[in-house]
Design a protein around this motif. Structure first.
Motif, PDB file in Angstrom:
ATOM      1  N   VAL A 218     -36.181   1.761  -2.886  1.00 41.39           N
ATOM      2  CA  VAL A 218     -35.586   3.078  -2.609  1.00 41.39           C
ATOM      3  C   VAL A 218     -35.062   3.188  -1.178  1.00 41.39           C
ATOM      4  N   PRO A 219     -35.864   2.857  -0.147  1.00 41.80           N
ATOM      5  CA  PRO A 219     -35.321   2.942   1.225  1.00 41.80           C
ATOM      6  C   PRO A 219     -34.087   2.056   1.421  1.00 41.80           C
ATOM      7  N   GLN A 220     -34.075   0.909   0.763  1.00 45.13           N
ATOM      8  CA  GLN A 220     -32.917   0.021   0.883  1.00 45.13           C
ATOM      9  C   GLN A 220     -31.677   0.661   0.275  1.00 45.13           C
ATOM     10  N   PHE A 221     -31.845   1.316  -0.873  1.00 41.90           N
ATOM     11  CA  PHE A 221     -30.722   2.001  -1.513  1.00 41.90           C
ATOM     12  C   PHE A 221     -30.184   3.113  -0.615  1.00 41.90           C
ATOM     13  N   LEU A 222     -31.092   3.922  -0.080  1.00 46.28           N
ATOM     14  CA  LEU A 222     -30.669   5.050   0.757  1.00 46.28           C
ATOM     15  C   LEU A 222     -29.996   4.553   2.029  1.00 46.28           C
ATOM     16  N   LYS A 223     -30.534   3.490   2.617  1.00 41.23           N
ATOM     17  CA  LYS A 223     -29.920   2.923   3.815  1.00 41.23           C
ATOM     18  C   LYS A 223     -28.530   2.377   3.496  1.00 41.23           C
ATOM     19  N   GLU A 224     -28.398   1.764   2.332  1.00 42.43           N
ATOM     20  CA  GLU A 224     -27.101   1.227   1.917  1.00 42.43           C
ATOM     21  C   GLU A 224     -26.069   2.339   1.816  1.00 42.43           C
ATOM     22  N   ILE A 225     -26.481   3.491   1.271  1.00 47.19           N
ATOM     23  CA  ILE A 225     -25.556   4.619   1.134  1.00 47.19           C
ATOM     24  C   ILE A 225     -25.149   5.137   2.511  1.00 47.19           C
ATOM     25  N   GLU A 226     -26.152   5.326   3.405  1.00 43.88           N
ATOM     26  CA  GLU A 226     -25.880   5.945   4.698  1.00 43.88           C
ATOM     27  C   GLU A 226     -25.088   5.035   5.622  1.00 43.88           C
ATOM     28  N   THR A 227     -25.487   3.779   5.707  1.00 40.94           N
ATOM     29  CA  THR A 227     -24.893   2.874   6.696  1.00 40.94           C
ATOM     30  C   THR A 227     -23.686   2.100   6.176  1.00 40.94           C
ATOM     31  N   THR A 265     -19.420  10.157  -7.049  1.00 39.22           N
ATOM     32  CA  THR A 265     -20.159   9.007  -7.592  1.00 39.22           C
ATOM     33  C   THR A 265     -21.367   8.687  -6.725  1.00 39.22           C
ATOM     34  N   ILE A 266     -21.195   8.824  -5.407  1.00 34.86           N
ATOM     35  CA  ILE A 266     -22.326   8.596  -4.504  1.00 34.86           C
ATOM     36  C   ILE A 266     -23.433   9.611  -4.774  1.00 34.86           C
ATOM     37  N   GLU A 267     -23.053  10.865  -5.032  1.00 37.28           N
ATOM     38  CA  GLU A 267     -24.056  11.887  -5.336  1.00 37.28           C
ATOM     39  C   GLU A 267     -24.765  11.590  -6.657  1.00 37.28           C
ATOM     40  N   VAL A 268     -24.023  11.075  -7.623  1.00 39.68           N
ATOM     41  CA  VAL A 268     -24.651  10.678  -8.892  1.00 39.68           C
ATOM     42  C   VAL A 268     -25.674   9.573  -8.641  1.00 39.68           C
ATOM     43  N   ALA A 269     -25.296   8.620  -7.797  1.00 39.81           N
ATOM     44  CA  ALA A 269     -26.219   7.527  -7.450  1.00 39.81           C
ATOM     45  C   ALA A 269     -27.456   8.080  -6.759  1.00 39.81           C
ATOM     46  N   ARG A 270     -27.252   9.061  -5.868  1.00 42.50           N
ATOM     47  CA  ARG A 270     -28.400   9.686  -5.199  1.00 42.50           C
ATOM     48  C   ARG A 270     -29.342  10.334  -6.214  1.00 42.50           C
ATOM     49  N   GLY A 271     -28.757  10.967  -7.236  1.00 40.62           N
ATOM     50  CA  GLY A 271     -29.568  11.592  -8.271  1.00 40.62           C
ATOM     51  C   GLY A 271     -30.416  10.570  -9.014  1.00 40.62           C
ATOM     52  N   ALA A 275     -34.557  10.095  -9.075  1.00 42.21           N
ATOM     53  CA  ALA A 275     -35.336   9.980 -10.313  1.00 42.21           C
ATOM     54  C   ALA A 275     -35.941   8.592 -10.478  1.00 42.21           C
ATOM     55  N   THR A 276     -35.770   7.747  -9.455  1.00 45.38           N
ATOM     56  CA  THR A 276     -36.229   6.347  -9.451  1.00 45.38           C
ATOM     57  C   THR A 276     -35.636   5.553 -10.610  1.00 45.38           C
ATOM     58  N   GLU A 277     -34.405   5.911 -10.981  1.00 40.38           N
ATOM     59  CA  GLU A 277     -33.679   5.161 -12.015  1.00 40.38           C
ATOM     60  C   GLU A 277     -32.767   4.179 -11.272  1.00 40.38           C
ATOM     61  N   LEU A 278     -33.344   3.100 -10.801  1.00 43.17           N
ATOM     62  CA  LEU A 278     -32.646   2.238  -9.849  1.00 43.17           C
ATOM     63  C   LEU A 278     -31.559   1.375 -10.485  1.00 43.17           C
ATOM     64  N   GLU A 279     -31.744   0.999 -11.739  1.00 44.42           N
ATOM     65  CA  GLU A 279     -30.684   0.223 -12.395  1.00 44.42           C
ATOM     66  C   GLU A 279     -29.421   1.064 -12.524  1.00 44.42           C
ATOM     67  N   GLU A 280     -29.595   2.325 -12.931  1.00 52.08           N
ATOM     68  CA  GLU A 280     -28.445   3.227 -13.046  1.00 52.08           C
ATOM     69  C   GLU A 280     -27.823   3.482 -11.667  1.00 52.08           C
ATOM     70  N   ALA A 281     -28.680   3.622 -10.649  1.00 54.95           N
ATOM     71  CA  ALA A 281     -28.175   3.832  -9.290  1.00 54.95           C
ATOM     72  C   ALA A 281     -27.345   2.641  -8.827  1.00 54.95           C
ATOM     73  N   ARG A 282     -27.827   1.435  -9.139  1.00 51.57           N
ATOM     74  CA  ARG A 282     -27.088   0.237  -8.748  1.00 51.57           C
ATOM     75  C   ARG A 282     -25.718   0.195  -9.424  1.00 51.57           C
ATOM     76  N   GLN A 283     -25.653   0.570 -10.680  1.00 52.48           N
ATOM     77  CA  GLN A 283     -24.366   0.594 -11.389  1.00 52.48           C
ATOM     78  C   GLN A 283     -23.391   1.549 -10.700  1.00 52.48           C
ATOM     79  N   GLN A 284     -23.867   2.727 -10.289  1.00 55.89           N
ATOM     80  CA  GLN A 284     -23.005   3.706  -9.636  1.00 55.89           C
ATOM     81  C   GLN A 284     -22.556   3.209  -8.265  1.00 55.89           C
ATOM     82  N   LEU A 285     -23.449   2.592  -7.520  1.00 56.02           N
ATOM     83  CA  LEU A 285     -23.080   2.097  -6.195  1.00 56.02           C
ATOM     84  C   LEU A 285     -22.118   0.918  -6.286  1.00 56.02           C
ATOM     85  N   ASP A 286     -22.272   0.104  -7.302  1.00 52.60           N
ATOM     86  CA  ASP A 286     -21.300  -0.976  -7.516  1.00 52.60           C
ATOM     87  C   ASP A 286     -19.919  -0.393  -7.816  1.00 52.60           C
ATOM     88  N   LYS A 287     -19.914   0.707  -8.572  1.00 53.19           N
ATOM     89  CA  LYS A 287     -18.656   1.399  -8.874  1.00 53.19           C
ATOM     90  C   LYS A 287     -18.044   1.953  -7.597  1.00 53.19           C
TER      91      LYS A 287
END
Length: 323
Positions: A218-227, A265-271, A275-287
């Motif tokens: 989770v922290p890695q995902f959030l850092k990826e979004i911010e930075t 899309t970034i907000e969807v990934a944040r959602g 919800a700790t749905e990391l596979e779905e988050a990864r798909q959105q961030l790849d998009k």
């Protein structure tokens, strides 16, 4: 003289036959005795006592059903298999006494096969019963380890709560669900269903592994979004604003609308992260990554096009003047 030789031959053959009969009788009798000892050892295995011990543990649920299954198997062995082996050994001994060694050997072989099959089943029953006896002790040992991990997980979550963003609430709920599983384990153990309790421990361990993985990601995902992605989006906005000031034209695409889509899309990934749905988050961030790269390509293509025009403008004007 010939008659005497004939009598001697008969005596010799008779003696040889008698010696052979004695030898075969002793040999097969020894085999029967060895098989009888094997049978006695099987009957002496402390299975009945183990069943009695387990019966007094007030087993329930899956543990009780397993106990009853093995008990039925053991009763079948004691009521039918052991008498069948005994009958085969007695029959083999009778054939040997009648000097019917071929038939005696056949029946002896049947008895040996029965003993080997029975031994395999008895060993299996004994091993299963020992597991039932040891299940509570093993469960308690595993529980202690899992509770230590759980305490460490909760401590780390609280110590670094700021790094989980909106996912913190979901992670706390997951810990609450683990507490419910621990309570269920204690209930099953107190009721005597140790096998079901062991399955609960297995589920707890799997949930802990998943939790630990999520806490790490989770922290890695959030850092990826911010930075990375937010900075790139801001860079796109500023770059587009400069290009508009410099009178760049984008007739086939609306850069602001595309940037807005990326932000959504970034907000969807944040959602999904919350919800700790990391596979779905990864798909959105790849998009998001693909869409950002596409916008950069569009803007770079427009810059390259202007440079091309400037490089060739003078020559084109010269040609036009000539015309």
């Amino acid at each position: 003289m010939g008659f005497v030789i004939f009598l001697l031959l008969i005596v010799v053959l008779g003696a040889a036959g008698y010696a052979t009969a004695i030898f075969m009788t002793k040999k097969q009798t020894k085999v029967i005795e060895e098989l009888s000892e094997k049978k006695d050892k099987l009957m002496a295995v402390q299975i009945a006592d183990t069943f009695y011990t387990l019966k007094n543990l007030n087993l329930t649920g899956q543990t009780k059903r397993t106990y009853e299954t093995w008990q039925a198997t053991w009763q079948t062995i004691t009521r039918f298999r052991f008498p069948e082996i005994e009958a085969a050994l007695v029959s083999a001994e009778q054939y040997i006494q009648k000097l019917n060694f071929i038939k005696g050997n056949q029946v002896t072989q049947q008895a040996e096969n029965l003993i080997e099959e029975t031994k395999a089943e008895v060993d299996k029953i004994y091993s299963a019963l020992q597991k039932l006896l040891d299940s509570e002790k093993q469960n308690r040992a595993q529980l202690d380890l899992l509770q230590e991990r759980y305490a460490s997980m909760r401590k780390d979550l609280l110590a670094h709560s700021f790094s989980f963003g909106e996912a913190l609430e979901t992670l706390e709920k997951r810990l609450a669900y683990l507490e419910l599983d621990f309570a269920k384990f204690n209930t099953l153990t107190n009721e005597g269903d140790h096998l079901e309790a062991k399955e609960v421990l297995g589920r707890i361990e799997n949930e802990m592994k998943e939790f630990e993985s999520i806490v790490e990601q989770v922290p890695q995902f959030l850092k990826e979004i911010e930075t990375e992605y937010n900075e790139q989006v801001e860079d796109l906005k500023q770059g587009y604003a400069r290009m508009v000031e410099e009178h760049y034209q984008f007739s086939k695409i609306s850069i602001p609308e595309e940037i807005e889509k990326i932000e959504k899309t970034i907000e969807v990934a944040r959602g999904h992260i919350a919800a700790t749905e990391l596979e779905e988050a990864r798909q959105q961030l790849d998009k998001v990554a693909r869409e950002i790269d596409q916008l950069y390509d569009v803007m770079e293509a427009e810059i390259e096009a202007r440079e091309f025009v400037y490089r060739n403008k003078a020559q084109v004007e010269k040609r036009l003047n000539q015309v």
